[in-house]
Design a protein around this motif. Sequence first.
Motif, PDB file in Angstrom:
ATOM      1  N   GLU A  23       0.935  -1.367  -0.205  1.00  0.00           N
ATOM      2  CA  GLU A  23      -0.009   0.285   0.152  1.00  0.00           C
ATOM      3  C   GLU A  23       0.548   1.368   0.026  1.00  0.00           C
ATOM      4  O   GLU A  23       2.123   1.332   0.203  1.00  0.00           O
ATOM      5  CB  GLU A  23      -0.859   0.276   1.227  1.00  0.00           C
ATOM      6  N   THR A  24       0.393   2.353  -0.782  1.00  0.00           N
ATOM      7  CA  THR A  24       1.144   3.782  -0.797  1.00  0.00           C
ATOM      8  C   THR A  24       0.468   4.053   0.087  1.00  0.00           C
ATOM      9  O   THR A  24      -0.268   4.300   0.958  1.00  0.00           O
ATOM     10  CB  THR A  24       1.105   4.134  -1.783  1.00  0.00           C
ATOM     11  N   VAL A  25       1.322   6.139   0.516  1.00  0.00           N
ATOM     12  CA  VAL A  25       1.069   6.730   1.284  1.00  0.00           C
ATOM     13  C   VAL A  25      -0.398   7.529  -0.745  1.00  0.00           C
ATOM     14  O   VAL A  25       0.013   7.336  -1.054  1.00  0.00           O
ATOM     15  CB  VAL A  25       1.959   7.386   1.370  1.00  0.00           C
ATOM     16  N   ARG A  27      -0.855  10.676  -2.799  1.00  0.00           N
ATOM     17  CA  ARG A  27      -0.360  12.294  -3.561  1.00  0.00           C
ATOM     18  C   ARG A  27      -1.458  12.121  -4.301  1.00  0.00           C
ATOM     19  O   ARG A  27      -2.757  11.971  -4.888  1.00  0.00           O
ATOM     20  CB  ARG A  27       0.307  11.778  -4.365  1.00  0.00           C
ATOM     21  N   THR A 106      -4.462   7.126  -4.107  1.00  0.00           N
ATOM     22  CA  THR A 106      -3.720   5.693  -3.012  1.00  0.00           C
ATOM     23  C   THR A 106      -3.619   4.683  -3.886  1.00  0.00           C
ATOM     24  O   THR A 106      -4.838   4.522  -4.102  1.00  0.00           O
ATOM     25  CB  THR A 106      -4.198   5.219  -1.549  1.00  0.00           C
TER      26      THR A 106
END
Length: 159
Positions: A23-25, A27, A106
């Motif tokens: 999982e990403t942060v 943007r 995300t």
Amino acid sequence: MAGALMRTIDRWYEDYEIGERRETVGRTITEADIVLHAGQTGDFFPHHMDAEWMSTQPAGQRIAHGTLILSVAVGMTAGDINPQAMSYGYDRIRFIRPVFIGDTITVVAEITEKAPHTKRPDESGYVHEVVSVTNQRGETVLVLTHLYLVNRRATPSLH
């Protein structure tokens, strides 16, 4: 991952597990992102560039290019450098909902499938990763399958 240090890590076909997730942060997509993407691609359609015209359309405001969101999302999942794998392409790309200026996306990437290479099964295999992009409201805006071609560990020869 802006400003993050990348590291090189060898990850072989055998190391990937079905069901593993990343999982990403978030943007936030900006007007500058859209303008830069239009300039790079030549896609100056009014859907992306004409705020007045879009105010008369069902979306009500400019929308980001689907290819911009695809590019940003894939970039957001790029972390470690793996000399044992390369991107083989993308399948089943779907732009499900529009992304607007100011939306924050995300990404969740999940390994869903592995298959040996059809011609060189002892050397490499394919790893399929489903990439799901959501906005700040938890709505899915884009889904695709990212295909990787990944080297297998060499099996010791018995001479």
